[in-house]
Design a protein around this motif. Structure first.
Motif, PDB file in Angstrom:
ATOM      1  N   ARG A 180       0.851  -1.188   0.000  1.00  0.00           N
ATOM      2  CA  ARG A 180       0.000   0.000   0.000  1.00  0.00           C
ATOM      3  C   ARG A 180       0.884   1.233   0.000  1.00  0.00           C
ATOM      4  NH1 ARG A 180       2.635   1.252   3.687  1.00  0.00           N
ATOM      5  NH2 ARG A 180       2.305   1.199   5.934  1.00  0.00           N
ATOM      6  N   SER A 181       0.265   2.412  -0.095  1.00  0.00           N
ATOM      7  CA  SER A 181       1.012   3.668  -0.151  1.00  0.00           C
ATOM      8  C   SER A 181       0.871   4.415   1.169  1.00  0.00           C
ATOM      9  CB  SER A 181       0.492   4.544  -1.294  1.00  0.00           C
ATOM     10  OG  SER A 181       1.072   5.841  -1.252  1.00  0.00           O
ATOM     11  N   LEU A 182       2.013   4.698   1.807  1.00  0.00           N
ATOM     12  CA  LEU A 182       2.045   5.609   2.959  1.00  0.00           C
ATOM     13  C   LEU A 182       3.175   6.589   2.730  1.00  0.00           C
ATOM     14  CD1 LEU A 182       1.603   4.945   6.728  1.00  0.00           C
ATOM     15  CD2 LEU A 182       3.490   6.372   5.916  1.00  0.00           C
ATOM     16  N   ILE A 183       2.824   7.869   2.675  1.00  0.00           N
ATOM     17  CA  ILE A 183       3.801   8.930   2.458  1.00  0.00           C
ATOM     18  C   ILE A 183       3.640   9.958   3.566  1.00  0.00           C
ATOM     19  CG2 ILE A 183       4.577  10.755   0.903  1.00  0.00           C
ATOM     20  CD1 ILE A 183       3.566   9.006  -1.400  1.00  0.00           C
ATOM     21  N   ALA A 184       4.710  10.161   4.325  1.00  0.00           N
ATOM     22  CA  ALA A 184       4.703  11.114   5.434  1.00  0.00           C
ATOM     23  C   ALA A 184       5.571  12.315   5.063  1.00  0.00           C
ATOM     24  CB  ALA A 184       5.231  10.459   6.710  1.00  0.00           C
ATOM     25  N   THR A 185       5.069  13.512   5.306  1.00  0.00           N
ATOM     26  CA  THR A 185       5.820  14.734   5.059  1.00  0.00           C
ATOM     27  C   THR A 185       6.003  15.472   6.376  1.00  0.00           C
ATOM     28  OG1 THR A 185       4.895  14.922   2.825  1.00  0.00           O
ATOM     29  CG2 THR A 185       5.917  16.890   3.765  1.00  0.00           C
ATOM     30  N   VAL A 186       7.255  15.632   6.782  1.00  0.00           N
ATOM     31  CA  VAL A 186       7.593  16.320   8.023  1.00  0.00           C
ATOM     32  C   VAL A 186       7.979  17.754   7.676  1.00  0.00           C
ATOM     33  CG1 VAL A 186       9.162  16.399   9.991  1.00  0.00           C
ATOM     34  CG2 VAL A 186       8.362  14.193   9.109  1.00  0.00           C
ATOM     35  N   HIS A 191       6.509  21.969  12.605  1.00  0.00           N
ATOM     36  CA  HIS A 191       6.607  20.878  13.580  1.00  0.00           C
ATOM     37  C   HIS A 191       5.423  19.917  13.458  1.00  0.00           C
ATOM     38  CE1 HIS A 191       9.319  23.941  15.047  1.00  0.00           C
ATOM     39  NE2 HIS A 191       8.294  24.723  15.355  1.00  0.00           N
ATOM     40  N   GLN A 192       5.013  19.672  12.226  1.00  0.00           N
ATOM     41  CA  GLN A 192       3.899  18.780  11.962  1.00  0.00           C
ATOM     42  C   GLN A 192       4.298  17.744  10.914  1.00  0.00           C
ATOM     43  OE1 GLN A 192       0.751  18.761  13.350  1.00  0.00           O
ATOM     44  NE2 GLN A 192       1.261  20.475  14.712  1.00  0.00           N
ATOM     45  N   MET A 193       3.800  16.521  11.072  1.00  0.00           N
ATOM     46  CA  MET A 193       3.969  15.471  10.069  1.00  0.00           C
ATOM     47  C   MET A 193       2.599  15.142   9.481  1.00  0.00           C
ATOM     48  SD  MET A 193       5.772  11.697  10.310  1.00  0.00           S
ATOM     49  CE  MET A 193       4.776  11.126  11.704  1.00  0.00           C
ATOM     50  N   THR A 194       2.491  15.293   8.162  1.00  0.00           N
ATOM     51  CA  THR A 194       1.257  14.945   7.457  1.00  0.00           C
ATOM     52  C   THR A 194       1.431  13.560   6.859  1.00  0.00           C
ATOM     53  OG1 THR A 194       0.825  17.264   6.928  1.00  0.00           O
ATOM     54  CG2 THR A 194      -0.327  15.606   5.617  1.00  0.00           C
ATOM     55  N   VAL A 195       0.549  12.650   7.214  1.00  0.00           N
ATOM     56  CA  VAL A 195       0.632  11.266   6.770  1.00  0.00           C
ATOM     57  C   VAL A 195      -0.535  10.967   5.853  1.00  0.00           C
ATOM     58  CG1 VAL A 195       0.740   8.852   7.480  1.00  0.00           C
ATOM     59  CG2 VAL A 195       1.737  10.628   8.941  1.00  0.00           C
ATOM     60  N   THR A 219      13.939  13.319   0.775  1.00  0.00           N
ATOM     61  CA  THR A 219      13.099  12.128   0.844  1.00  0.00           C
ATOM     62  C   THR A 219      13.912  10.927   1.279  1.00  0.00           C
ATOM     63  OG1 THR A 219      11.559  12.963  -0.817  1.00  0.00           O
ATOM     64  CG2 THR A 219      11.623  10.575  -0.495  1.00  0.00           C
ATOM     65  N   MET A 220      13.412  10.243   2.296  1.00  0.00           N
ATOM     66  CA  MET A 220      14.025   9.042   2.839  1.00  0.00           C
ATOM     67  C   MET A 220      13.004   7.913   2.776  1.00  0.00           C
ATOM     68  SD  MET A 220      15.787  11.008   6.069  1.00  0.00           S
ATOM     69  CE  MET A 220      14.923  12.581   5.862  1.00  0.00           C
ATOM     70  N   VAL A 221      13.476   6.692   2.847  1.00  0.00           N
ATOM     71  CA  VAL A 221      12.608   5.518   2.806  1.00  0.00           C
ATOM     72  C   VAL A 221      12.895   4.681   4.048  1.00  0.00           C
ATOM     73  CG1 VAL A 221      12.085   3.376   1.541  1.00  0.00           C
ATOM     74  CG2 VAL A 221      12.474   5.514   0.287  1.00  0.00           C
ATOM     75  N   VAL A 300       9.263   8.991   3.799  1.00  0.00           N
ATOM     76  CA  VAL A 300       9.258  10.129   4.723  1.00  0.00           C
ATOM     77  C   VAL A 300      10.047  11.255   4.064  1.00  0.00           C
ATOM     78  CG1 VAL A 300       9.910  10.999   6.999  1.00  0.00           C
ATOM     79  CG2 VAL A 300       9.141   8.619   6.739  1.00  0.00           C
ATOM     80  N   THR A 301       9.378  12.359   3.794  1.00  0.00           N
ATOM     81  CA  THR A 301      10.022  13.527   3.190  1.00  0.00           C
ATOM     82  C   THR A 301      10.070  14.655   4.205  1.00  0.00           C
ATOM     83  OG1 THR A 301       9.312  12.956   0.947  1.00  0.00           O
ATOM     84  CG2 THR A 301       9.882  15.247   1.352  1.00  0.00           C
TER      85      THR A 301
END
Length: 343
Positions: A180-186, A191-195, A219-221, A300-301
């Motif tokens: 599935r797709s999970l992309i988190a942006t920090v 100071h927020q992470m959008t998932v 961008t990290m994995v 995670v970006t």
């Protein structure tokens, strides 16, 4: 906090074991561990290597384009099979379920010379459940150095449901499935992470690296995850700042960046960056809930600050920090359309 392995390099086969089992046992004790990112140990990525949606490297897609797009199909190998493939290692266990960002990564026990690389690429065979446009690209691995790692990724993130099969020449074949797709942006500034988890969006307060110990951008994995990691500040030159277990840890870089539980996040998450370089989540259940959501291959970006350079491609799976044209510049075969895996 930040932690790094005590070994010179975690072998790809060991990494594959982590992919296969998902969780480690009760704790992962890393003999050399710290919590700060040391820019002296990482070459900065090119200034233009930030994720680029127009290049197809920052958003999920339908799995790339088929051979109808004009990319050549993978040709049959030419010449004798390179001997280095006999000891090559893949970064996933057979049958693993992963997130959309995981590249295929092959590592070698000795450097592959420039004149051997085309042959190696041609003997590494990738097939998928639906054809995609992708390419091999040579990575200067943070620990292994030049010539000992080549990765395959599509032009855009894998489509959920895709099955990817990889053959190391005549020696071994494995497959993984994109679950599935999970992309988190920090966002370091808010100071927020959008998932975004298969289209469902949530927002999680975080605290990241304080000024002078800033968190890598880019961008990290997720490389692996563990319910507990021992971290020691002495290993990153921070004296006796900390030495303890930290929990619900998702591993993002070889230099030791994690996204994990941090008691200080109970106070500062959503308000201020106070860590030694990692991304901290509150220990009121927030960290555990995110840990239970995330899997190897999730993206995670980090955005929102220019104080730290973009994480280098070879510091973990920084592959998506290269635009598609930059990716192809380090490939000898160029873009190919994978044949569909026979049913």
């Amino acid at each position: 906090m930040l932690a790094v392995s005590s070994s010179p390099r975690r072998p790809a086969r060991s990494r594959a074991h982590l992919l296969g089992v998902g969780l480690l046992a009760a704790a992962c004790v890393l003999g050399v561990a710290g919590c700060g990112t040391n820019s002296a140990t990482q070459a900065a990525a090119p200034a233009t290597a930030t994720p680029n949606p127009s290049a197809g490297t920052a958003t999920p897609s339908g799995g790339g384009t088929s051979s109808a797009s004009g990319s050549p199909s993978a040709a049959a190998p030419r010449g004798p099979e390179p001997a280095v493939l006999a000891s090559a290692r893949l970064n996933f266990d057979d049958g693993a379920k992963v997130g959309v960002g995981l590249p295929v990564s092959v590592t070698f026990d000795r450097p592959v010379s420039d004149d051997q690389r085309r042959a190696v690429e041609s003997w590494l065979r990738v097939t998928t459940s639906s054809g995609v446009t992708g390419a091999w690209s040579w990575i200067t691995d943070r620990t292994l150095g030049p010539g000992r790692r080549v990765d395959f990724r599509p032009a855009a993130y894998w489509a959920p449901g895709t099955t990817v099969t990889v053959a190391l020449g005549s020696h071994e074949s494995r497959h993984f499935t994109v679950a599935r797709s999970l992309i988190a942006t920090v966002d370091l500034s808010t100071h927020q992470m959008t998932v975004v988890d298969d289209g469902t969006t949530s927002h999680i307060p975080v605290t990241a690296g304080r000024p002078g110990l800033d968190t890598w951008e880019g961008t990290m994995v997720v490389m692996d995850k563990s319910p507990a990691v021992y971290m020691n500040s002495q290993t990153v030159g921070l004296g006796d700042a900390y030495h303890d277990y930290y929990y619900w840890a998702s591993h993002l870089t070889e230099s030791g960046t994690y996204l994990h539980q941090n008691a200080r996040a109970d106070i500062y998450a959503g308000k201020q960056n106070v860590t030694h370089g990692c991304i901290g989540l509150a220990d009121d259940g927030t960290a555990k809930r995110f840990y239970n959501m995330v899997m190897v291959g999730d993206v995670v970006t980090v955005v929102g600050s220019s104080a730290k350079p973009v994480v280098a491609t070879g510091n973990g799976y920084g592959d998506w920090n290269r635009s598609w044209s930059q990716w192809l510049a380090n490939s000898t075969l160029g873009a190919v359309s994978t044949a569909a895996t026979p049913s």
